[in-house]
Write a protein that holds these residues in place. Structure first.
Motif, PDB file in Angstrom:
ATOM      1  N   ARG A  66      57.562  -6.700  28.546  1.00 30.96           N
ATOM      2  CA  ARG A  66      57.732  -5.957  27.139  1.00 30.96           C
ATOM      3  C   ARG A  66      58.792  -6.565  26.497  1.00 30.96           C
ATOM      4  O   ARG A  66      58.578  -6.867  24.976  1.00 30.96           O
ATOM      5  CB  ARG A  66      57.858  -4.585  27.279  1.00 30.96           C
ATOM      6  CG  ARG A  66      56.669  -3.892  27.711  1.00 30.96           C
ATOM      7  CD  ARG A  66      56.701  -2.243  27.524  1.00 30.96           C
ATOM      8  NE  ARG A  66      57.715  -1.758  28.324  1.00 30.96           N
ATOM      9  CZ  ARG A  66      58.099  -0.527  28.513  1.00 30.96           C
ATOM     10  NH1 ARG A  66      57.491   0.220  27.394  1.00 30.96           N
ATOM     11  NH2 ARG A  66      58.904   0.136  29.257  1.00 30.96           N
ATOM     12  N   ARG A  67      59.813  -7.063  27.080  1.00 32.74           N
ATOM     13  CA  ARG A  67      61.182  -7.753  26.237  1.00 32.74           C
ATOM     14  C   ARG A  67      60.738  -9.169  25.744  1.00 32.74           C
ATOM     15  O   ARG A  67      61.064  -9.455  24.642  1.00 32.74           O
ATOM     16  CB  ARG A  67      62.268  -7.525  27.115  1.00 32.74           C
ATOM     17  CG  ARG A  67      63.522  -8.334  26.406  1.00 32.74           C
ATOM     18  CD  ARG A  67      64.693  -8.106  27.389  1.00 32.74           C
ATOM     19  NE  ARG A  67      64.782  -6.925  27.850  1.00 32.74           N
ATOM     20  CZ  ARG A  67      64.697  -6.787  29.259  1.00 32.74           C
ATOM     21  NH1 ARG A  67      64.357  -7.634  30.151  1.00 32.74           N
ATOM     22  NH2 ARG A  67      65.095  -5.561  29.877  1.00 32.74           N
ATOM     23  N   ILE A  68      59.751  -9.771  26.548  1.00 38.25           N
ATOM     24  CA  ILE A  68      59.280 -11.001  26.174  1.00 38.25           C
ATOM     25  C   ILE A  68      58.318 -11.067  24.707  1.00 38.25           C
ATOM     26  O   ILE A  68      58.532 -11.818  23.832  1.00 38.25           O
ATOM     27  CB  ILE A  68      58.625 -11.588  27.333  1.00 38.25           C
ATOM     28  CG1 ILE A  68      59.545 -12.198  28.223  1.00 38.25           C
ATOM     29  CG2 ILE A  68      57.944 -13.161  26.980  1.00 38.25           C
ATOM     30  CD1 ILE A  68      58.940 -12.826  29.727  1.00 38.25           C
ATOM     31  N   ILE A  69      57.655 -10.002  24.892  1.00 40.04           N
ATOM     32  CA  ILE A  69      56.603  -9.647  23.880  1.00 40.04           C
ATOM     33  C   ILE A  69      57.410  -9.481  22.599  1.00 40.04           C
ATOM     34  O   ILE A  69      57.161  -9.979  21.440  1.00 40.04           O
ATOM     35  CB  ILE A  69      55.606  -8.554  24.114  1.00 40.04           C
ATOM     36  CG1 ILE A  69      54.845  -9.133  25.385  1.00 40.04           C
ATOM     37  CG2 ILE A  69      54.723  -8.007  23.130  1.00 40.04           C
ATOM     38  CD1 ILE A  69      53.892  -7.907  25.711  1.00 40.04           C
ATOM     39  N   SER A 107      61.660   4.155  23.976  1.00 38.75           N
ATOM     40  CA  SER A 107      61.566   3.246  24.698  1.00 38.75           C
ATOM     41  C   SER A 107      61.827   1.831  24.065  1.00 38.75           C
ATOM     42  O   SER A 107      62.468   1.134  24.389  1.00 38.75           O
ATOM     43  CB  SER A 107      60.144   2.943  25.482  1.00 38.75           C
ATOM     44  OG  SER A 107      59.898   1.639  26.159  1.00 38.75           O
ATOM     45  N   PHE A 108      61.176   1.499  22.819  1.00 41.33           N
ATOM     46  CA  PHE A 108      61.419   0.500  21.956  1.00 41.33           C
ATOM     47  C   PHE A 108      63.010   0.455  21.587  1.00 41.33           C
ATOM     48  O   PHE A 108      63.559  -0.663  21.559  1.00 41.33           O
ATOM     49  CB  PHE A 108      60.519   0.722  20.877  1.00 41.33           C
ATOM     50  CG  PHE A 108      59.118   0.112  20.976  1.00 41.33           C
ATOM     51  CD1 PHE A 108      58.349   0.530  21.912  1.00 41.33           C
ATOM     52  CD2 PHE A 108      58.624  -0.950  19.807  1.00 41.33           C
ATOM     53  CE1 PHE A 108      57.172  -0.262  22.191  1.00 41.33           C
ATOM     54  CE2 PHE A 108      57.333  -1.397  20.081  1.00 41.33           C
ATOM     55  CZ  PHE A 108      56.793  -1.256  21.307  1.00 41.33           C
ATOM     56  N   GLU A 110      65.483   1.562  23.120  1.00 36.75           N
ATOM     57  CA  GLU A 110      66.204   1.065  24.356  1.00 36.75           C
ATOM     58  C   GLU A 110      66.009  -0.425  24.446  1.00 36.75           C
ATOM     59  O   GLU A 110      66.960  -1.223  24.687  1.00 36.75           O
ATOM     60  CB  GLU A 110      65.955   1.915  25.470  1.00 36.75           C
ATOM     61  CG  GLU A 110      66.360   3.125  25.519  1.00 36.75           C
ATOM     62  CD  GLU A 110      65.817   4.120  26.601  1.00 36.75           C
ATOM     63  OE1 GLU A 110      65.034   3.611  27.185  1.00 36.75           O
ATOM     64  OE2 GLU A 110      66.195   5.335  26.892  1.00 36.75           O
ATOM     65  N   LEU A 111      64.836  -0.820  24.259  1.00 36.01           N
ATOM     66  CA  LEU A 111      64.616  -2.475  24.533  1.00 36.01           C
ATOM     67  C   LEU A 111      65.266  -3.314  23.691  1.00 36.01           C
ATOM     68  O   LEU A 111      65.846  -4.243  23.936  1.00 36.01           O
ATOM     69  CB  LEU A 111      63.052  -2.522  24.468  1.00 36.01           C
ATOM     70  CG  LEU A 111      62.229  -2.147  25.730  1.00 36.01           C
ATOM     71  CD1 LEU A 111      60.590  -2.322  25.478  1.00 36.01           C
ATOM     72  CD2 LEU A 111      62.502  -3.080  26.847  1.00 36.01           C
ATOM     73  N   VAL A 112      65.317  -2.825  22.300  1.00 30.13           N
ATOM     74  CA  VAL A 112      65.958  -3.657  21.258  1.00 30.13           C
ATOM     75  C   VAL A 112      67.300  -3.584  21.232  1.00 30.13           C
ATOM     76  O   VAL A 112      67.977  -4.431  20.369  1.00 30.13           O
ATOM     77  CB  VAL A 112      65.125  -3.337  19.515  1.00 30.13           C
ATOM     78  CG1 VAL A 112      63.676  -3.537  19.812  1.00 30.13           C
ATOM     79  CG2 VAL A 112      65.602  -1.813  19.337  1.00 30.13           C
ATOM     80  N   ASP A 113      67.814  -2.702  21.952  1.00 32.87           N
ATOM     81  CA  ASP A 113      69.323  -2.735  22.138  1.00 32.87           C
ATOM     82  C   ASP A 113      69.834  -3.507  23.045  1.00 32.87           C
ATOM     83  O   ASP A 113      71.053  -3.635  23.239  1.00 32.87           O
ATOM     84  CB  ASP A 113      69.910  -1.156  22.342  1.00 32.87           C
ATOM     85  CG  ASP A 113      71.077  -0.952  21.732  1.00 32.87           C
ATOM     86  OD1 ASP A 113      71.494  -1.429  20.853  1.00 32.87           O
ATOM     87  OD2 ASP A 113      71.926  -0.212  22.678  1.00 32.87           O
ATOM     88  N   GLN A 114      69.006  -4.452  23.540  1.00 27.23           N
ATOM     89  CA  GLN A 114      69.404  -5.352  24.593  1.00 27.23           C
ATOM     90  C   GLN A 114      70.243  -6.401  24.030  1.00 27.23           C
ATOM     91  O   GLN A 114      69.864  -6.982  22.898  1.00 27.23           O
ATOM     92  CB  GLN A 114      68.111  -6.025  25.325  1.00 27.23           C
ATOM     93  CG  GLN A 114      67.320  -5.066  26.046  1.00 27.23           C
ATOM     94  CD  GLN A 114      67.962  -4.629  27.468  1.00 27.23           C
ATOM     95  OE1 GLN A 114      68.557  -5.528  27.929  1.00 27.23           O
ATOM     96  NE2 GLN A 114      67.837  -3.502  27.769  1.00 27.23           N
ATOM     97  N   ASP A 115      71.179  -6.784  24.656  1.00 27.55           N
ATOM     98  CA  ASP A 115      72.433  -7.871  24.069  1.00 27.55           C
ATOM     99  C   ASP A 115      71.442  -9.338  23.909  1.00 27.55           C
ATOM    100  O   ASP A 115      71.819  -9.907  22.976  1.00 27.55           O
ATOM    101  CB  ASP A 115      73.330  -8.021  24.981  1.00 27.55           C
ATOM    102  CG  ASP A 115      74.739  -8.493  24.185  1.00 27.55           C
ATOM    103  OD1 ASP A 115      74.874  -7.935  23.232  1.00 27.55           O
ATOM    104  OD2 ASP A 115      75.178  -9.323  24.579  1.00 27.55           O
TER     105      ASP A 115
END
Length: 310
Positions: A66-69, A107-108, A110-115
């Motif tokens: 999902r992070r790659i997408i 969920s989104f 949390e994902l977009v908060d990835q460094d």
């Protein structure tokens, strides 16, 4: 003979399908749908019900996929400039990392908060700079004045090493955006014709400008040296960012209003005299757009501005 399809290719089909649906959804939400009238020979509107595209399998994918997408559509503030018109210049599309994706669900968010997203955004900003080097200069202000730098130094990694692992790329992006790209500074109002990189001198005698130069010099590393004609060493803010003595030169007779253009200049030499009049040498370093202005009456009607580098 039979062709063999790689399992990784089969996996990518739903991924790119989901990417297409997400992009299509964002395009649809960012503009109003135009209405149209059916022509006389068109099929009746209620003949077919169009179903919204869905991809429920996205929720079943692991976080890495999902992070790659999402990385294909994850952009940060001030990345994509909108087409310029006579009335609008230097306008940017709302960033998906801050204005769209976090609003989808938890969920989104949390994902977009990835460094990693913010590191890639910083790298894109640095790679896209051709002459102004706004983001490079912003990174440089996060290092001490004497920090050694070679021509091929990875500036972003140097800043990370200096600040420590506790400071992420999102924090670095935010600091450059809020303290360097956007900033606040006092204003000097006078007819002028300035050119970036060409130094010029002024004699400051009005009470409001005497107080302005006093405050700017007091914020330097050694205020006494700064105001006595010696080399000016920038001070630092509470969070360790170099703060050179900046002011905004607004060239009259243009009207002072939101959206006006002005020149950001740095005080590179100063000598103050009795009654705090001063001679200064100023270096124009950037054009800026005024976002907001206000007047400090206790400083003899000294104007300040919140501005953005362009």
């Amino acid at each position: 003979s039979h062709s063999v399809v790689s399992p990784s290719v089969l996996l990518l089909h739903p991924i790119f399908g989901m990417l297409h649906l997400i992009q299509k959804s964002f395009r649809r939400s960012s503009r109003k749908m135009k209405s149209c009238e059916d022509s006389a020979g068109a099929v009746e509107r209620d003949a077919k019900v169009v179903q919204e595209p869905k991809f429920p399998q996205f929720a079943d994918l692991n976080d890495d996929i999902r992070r790659i997408i999402l990385s294909f559509i994850a952009d940060a503030p001030y990345e994509f400039e909108l087409p310029r018109t006579r009335r609008t210049q230097n306008q940017y599309r709302p960033a998906t990392l801050t204005s769209t994706l976090p609003l989808v669900n938890k969920s989104f968010r949390e994902l977009v908060d990835q460094d990693s997203y913010w590191r890639e955004a910083l790298l894109r900003q640095l790679a896209n700079e051709e002459r102004d080097h706004i983001w490079k200069a912003g990174l440089r202000r996060m290092l001490p004045l004497e920090h050694p730098l070679e021509e091929d130094t990875d500036l972003l990694e140097e800043v990370r090493k200096h600040l420590g692992e506790s400071v992420g790329h999102k924090d670095i992006y935010r600091k450059i955006f809020t303290r360097h790209l956007k900033f606040e500074a006092p204003m000097f109002l006078m007819p002028c014709s300035v050119t970036l990189g060409e130094m010029y001198g002024l004699h400051l005698f009005e009470p409001r400008y005497r107080m302005m130069i006093r405050d700017l010099m007091n914020a330097c590393e050694d205020p006494r040296a700064a105001r006595s004609g010696q080399p000016i060493r920038p001070g630092t803010t509470h969070d360790g960012i170099l703060q050179p003595p900046y002011l905004i030169h607004f060239c009259l007779p243009q009207h002072l209003r939101t959206g006006s253009m002005a020149c950001l200049v740095q005080v590179v030499w100063c000598r103050t005299y009795e009654q705090e009049t001063a001679d200064v040498q100023l270096m124009p370093i950037a054009w800026v757009r005024l976002d907001r202005t206000w007047c400090r009456q206790e400083y003899g009607d000294l104007f300040y501005a919140a501005a953005t580098r362009v």
